[in-house]
Structures are given as C-alpha cells and as structure tokens.
Design a protein around this motif. Structure first.
Motif, PDB file in Angstrom:
ATOM      1  N   LEU A   1       0.828  -1.214   0.000  1.00  0.00           N
ATOM      2  CA  LEU A   1       0.000   0.000   0.000  1.00  0.00           C
ATOM      3  C   LEU A   1       0.858   1.258   0.000  1.00  0.00           C
ATOM      4  N   ARG A   2       1.986   1.225   0.714  1.00  0.00           N
ATOM      5  CA  ARG A   2       2.884   2.370   0.732  1.00  0.00           C
ATOM      6  C   ARG A   2       3.453   2.615  -0.673  1.00  0.00           C
ATOM      7  N   ALA A   3       3.836   1.541  -1.341  1.00  0.00           N
ATOM      8  CA  ALA A   3       4.374   1.678  -2.692  1.00  0.00           C
ATOM      9  C   ALA A   3       3.315   2.236  -3.642  1.00  0.00           C
ATOM     10  N   MET A   4       2.084   1.773  -3.488  1.00  0.00           N
ATOM     11  CA  MET A   4       0.999   2.289  -4.339  1.00  0.00           C
ATOM     12  C   MET A   4       0.762   3.777  -4.067  1.00  0.00           C
ATOM     13  N   ARG A   5       0.768   4.163  -2.796  1.00  0.00           N
ATOM     14  CA  ARG A   5       0.543   5.573  -2.456  1.00  0.00           C
ATOM     15  C   ARG A   5       1.660   6.445  -3.009  1.00  0.00           C
ATOM     16  N   LEU A   6       2.896   5.999  -2.863  1.00  0.00           N
ATOM     17  CA  LEU A   6       4.019   6.780  -3.381  1.00  0.00           C
ATOM     18  C   LEU A   6       3.963   6.895  -4.899  1.00  0.00           C
ATOM     19  N   ALA A   7       3.562   5.815  -5.563  1.00  0.00           N
ATOM     20  CA  ALA A   7       3.435   5.862  -7.015  1.00  0.00           C
ATOM     21  C   ALA A   7       2.330   6.831  -7.428  1.00  0.00           C
ATOM     22  N   LYS A   8       1.242   6.814  -6.696  1.00  0.00           N
ATOM     23  CA  LYS A   8       0.132   7.717  -7.006  1.00  0.00           C
ATOM     24  C   LYS A   8       0.554   9.166  -6.793  1.00  0.00           C
TER      25      LYS A   8
END
Length: 115
Positions: free
Chosen positions: A50-57
């Motif tokens: 989820l952290r990786a997804m948030r950073l990508a977003k």
C-alpha cells in the motif's frame, strides 16, 4: 479404607502422561507463535504494498492539473456518497446598539420621510 501402593509402573505411567501433556502444550505454543509470525509478515507485506501504491500515485499526481482533477473527483465522490460536511456556521457580526437618542432620531426620520 484400603491404601493403594504406588508401583513403579504407575509412577512411570503418570510421569509419561505429564511429559505428553507438556509436549502437547509446547507444540501448541509453537504453532500459535508461528501463526502469529505469519500474520505479522502478511500485514507487513500489505503495508509495504500500500505504501508503494501511495508513493506511485503521489509521484504520478505531481502535475498541478492532475492534482486538481484528483481533488475534483474526490469531491464529487464525497458529494455522491453524502460524505460532505456542511460548511461551518459563522456568527454574524454583533449589531451595534443605538443609544436611545439615536433610536428616537432614526424613528423620527422614518416618519418624516413618509409625509
């Protein structure tokens, strides 16, 4: 009342039974610890994903136009779901009280204009 003498076979059987119970408790404790560790690993993996997804977003929404579009879409979703809180009520500025003389004068002016 007869007293029973404990034979070495009885003592051995009891000791074996205690040992078996202790071994069973140890196996159950190890299984519980393993399950707990597996669950912690799963949660950590989910948090990382989820952290990786948030950073990508956040990285993709770096452009001002995209950020504005995202904010508008978020607002529209909130409106549709009824999640929008009403605007806070502001207190009206207190009215200045007129003195008795000013009130009388204003009253006289109102009636004098009507003539």
């Amino acid at each position: 009342m007869t007293s029973r003498t404990i034979t070495s076979e009885d003592a051995r059987a009891r000791a074996e039974q205690r040992f078996q119970k202790a071994s069973q408790r140890e196996r159950e404790a190890e299984a519980a610890q393993k399950a707990d560790a597996d669950q912690r690993k799963a949660v950590a993996a989910k948090v990382d994903r989820l952290r990786a997804m948030r950073l990508a977003k956040e990285a993709s929404a770096a452009t001002p136009l995209q950020a504005e579009a995202d904010a508008l879409a978020k607002q529209q979703r909130a409106d549709l779901l009824g999640l929008v809180k009403p605007a806070p009520r502001t207190k009206a500025a207190p009215r200045k009280r007129k003195s008795a003389a000013e009130a009388t004068e204003a009253e006289n002016d109102r009636y004098s204009d009507a003539d």
